[in-house]
Structures are given as C-alpha cells and as structure tokens.
Design an enzyme around this catalytic site. Structure first.
Site, short mmCIF file in Angstrom:
data_model
loop_
_atom_site.label_atom_id
_atom_site.label_comp_id
_atom_site.label_asym_id
_atom_site.label_seq_id
_atom_site.Cartn_x
_atom_site.Cartn_y
_atom_site.Cartn_z
N ASP A 12 -5.72 -4.02 -2.38
CA ASP A 12 -4.69 -3.68 -1.41
C ASP A 12 -4.04 -4.91 -0.78
OD1 ASP A 12 -3.14 -2.48 0.54
OD2 ASP A 12 -4.82 -1.90 1.80
N SER A 27 0.84 -1.21 0.00
CA SER A 27 0.00 0.00 0.00
C SER A 27 0.87 1.26 0.00
CB SER A 27 -0.96 -0.05 1.20
OG SER A 27 -2.03 0.86 1.02
#
Length: 337
Positions: A165, A52
């Site tokens: 993610d 991320s």
C-alpha cells in the site's frame, strides 16, 4: 458513445485541474462524489494520482466509467465477499479475491496507456521501503499493489519486487499529481479528519468482521487476545497515517484541499455506498469557490513559471501483465529508469 471517450467530450468551461486522491478503505467511496460534482460543474480532469482506495477509484474513472456508473456498480456488490483469501496469498489476515474479480470485470487487460486520463498510483517496495510510482503496465496489478495494506491484505509481487500500500508513505499523493501535470492546480482529497477533530474520533477500531465463517465463530474470534492485539495495531497505524498525511499536506501544499466528512467510517466497514458518495459531493460543493480561484489568471501564470517538479519517489514500469486468476501470478519484469 465509447466508454473511453466521455472525459474528452464538451468544452469544459470551468477549466482543467489535477487530482490527488487519498487512501482510506471504504471511505474512498467519497471520491466518487467529488468526481460527480467536478464533472457536473464542468471541470476537466487533466491527471489523477491515487493512493490505495484513491488509486482504485481513479483507475476506474480514468478507464472511462462515469462517476454515477461507478456508484451504481459498487452499490450492487456484496461487500462481505470482497476480502476473501486466495490459496497462494502472502502473509495477511484478509485477501482481495473478490476485489480482484471485480477489477478484472471492470478493467480487463487495460494498461495505463489505454486510459483517457493520465494516471499514476503509489506503492511501496516492501524490501527497500522506497516509495514507488506505478504509471505503466497492467492496471489491475497496479491497483492491487496500491491497495495492499500491510498485514491486512497480501503484498503484490511482480518480478523481483514486492509492493504494498502506497499509503504507508504517501497517504495523499499531491507531489505525484503535480509531477503528472505541473501547470495544473492540484485538488487533493483527504479522507482523514482535520487535526482539530481528532479528539472527537472513536478511540478504537473493531476488527474487520467480513471473515468467512458462521457468525458465532467470527464473534468468538473477535474476542481473542490476538484479535484485540490486531485492533491496537490498526489503531496505531491509523494514528501514524493521520499525522503523516497532515505533515505531507503542509509540505506539498495542494492548491485546494477537500475533506469529506467520512472520519467515522472504518477501513473495511460495511457501508451505505450512496451515503458515503453523498459526503464526497457535499465536501466538493463547498470547495468549488476555492477550485475556481485556483484557476485565476494570476495563479495560472505562477504555475507556468514554476520549475519542473520531480518527485522523490521512483517511477517504474510494470512491463509484463500478471494473471488475475485465483492461481499463481505469471512472471513480470520491472524496468527502473
């Protein structure tokens, strides 16, 4: 001096390390401060694994930008314009239109092969739930995939696979860093507070308010039942992420763990960039004795005797580039070994 060359200059007398940079939204600016201290102290970064926000900062650094350049660039952007939606975005509350433009400006059409530091980022196959290691192909696409927080930002579809993610399964990618550089000590940067401080954290996370529209409308929306429900969802995800992160850190045992004091920063808060970067610098300075100890001759021998490490995640190659314009993406293929 060419931007891509600066990581290789000098003798790096302090030694070589690998990094595992964790996720955490705007908290991830602290990674810049960690990198500033490591460079200043003479460490060479031999590999970076990022999740991320950690994947974003790691990618820009590996592309050749100095930490102070990254700080200057990010301190001058309008944070309220980073999360607009595109017409063809998938299901999500916010979008990454502004971030996509910024990454296109910084990284252009670079691929992983163009980087001066080996890099891998984590993602999750939205269909199978399998963790994916992205370490080939177009860099911007990979960063957008690792940052696609489910429900908040749209997933990234490339070819026949939809990615989201990597923090869903691997908040601090220690094992992937070790896979990239098995003989180097892994310095992990977690953006979560240690468990003994969880009780001190605020119990509620506000809805991200960087939503286009007049302030009175945005404020009214934030009081709706749907917005309050979303706040509870974000809170529950935060709890799960904290626990998962701690469990994986206990299992994978990085040689050094750095925890910048950024727990009070929300995922999408509007922040003072320099202040968050400074928190990363302070934490990295405190960790310097441990980093130097991890490079002792006895620890180096132990790592060289360690058997080759294979992560549980599935490495894939993003073969074709995806368009970064605000329209539809081009078709791309993914080859799985």
């Amino acid at each position: 001096m060419a931007m891509e060359d600066h990581h290789k200059r000098g003798n790096h007398p302090a030694g070589e390390i690998a990094l595992a940079l964790g996720g955490g939204g705007m908290k991830g600016l602290a990674h810049i401060g960690v990198l500033k201290v490591l460079e200043r102290e003479g460490f060479r970064i031999g590999a970076i694994a990022g999740t991320s926000a950690g994947g974003l900062i790691g990618a820009v650094y590996a592309a050749g930008y100095r930490p102070d350049e990254i700080e200057d660039i990010l301190s001058n952007i309008d944070q309220t314009k980073m999360f607009g939606r595109r017409p063809n975005d998938g299901p999500s509350i916010l979008g990454l239109a502004g971030l996509t433009r910024l990454l296109a400006e910084l990284l252009g059409e670079r691929t992983f092969a163009d980087l001066s530091v080996p890099l891998a980022v984590t993602a999750v196959d939205a269909r199978s739930g399998q963790e994916i290691i992205v370490h080939n192909g177009n860099l911007v696409d990979a960063v957008l995939a690792t940052a696609a927080v489910p429900g908040v930002f749209p997933p990234v579809t490339i070819g026949n696979i939809t990615l989201m993610d990597g923090g869903v399964l691997d908040p601090v990618p220690v094992s992937i860093s070790r896979w990239l550089a098995p003989t180097l000590p892994v310095v992990a940067v977690s953006l979560n507070a240690p468990p003994e401080k969880w009780a001190e954290l605020p119990p509620f996370y506000k809805l991200p308010i960087h939503i286009p529209g007049p302030p009175p409308i945005v404020e009214r929306f934030s009081r709706l039942r749907l917005a309050r429900a979303f706040n509870l969802f974000v809170q529950s995800v935060e709890y799960s992420s904290r626990l998962l992160s701690e469990l994986r850190l206990q299992i994978e045992r990085p040689e050094v763990l750095i925890r910048p004091d950024v727990a009070m920063v929300g995922w999408l808060d509007r922040v003072d960039v320099h202040q968050v970067v400074a928190a990363g610098e302070e934490a990295a300075r405190k960790a310097l004795p441990d980093i130097r100890a991890s490079l002792s001759w006895s620890n180096r021998i132990g790592r060289r005797l360690r058997r080759s490490f294979t992560p549980q995640a599935n490495p894939v190659s993003l073969v074709a580039p995806v368009s970064h314009a605000l329209g539809d993406p081009q078709e791309a293929d993914i080859d799985e070994p």
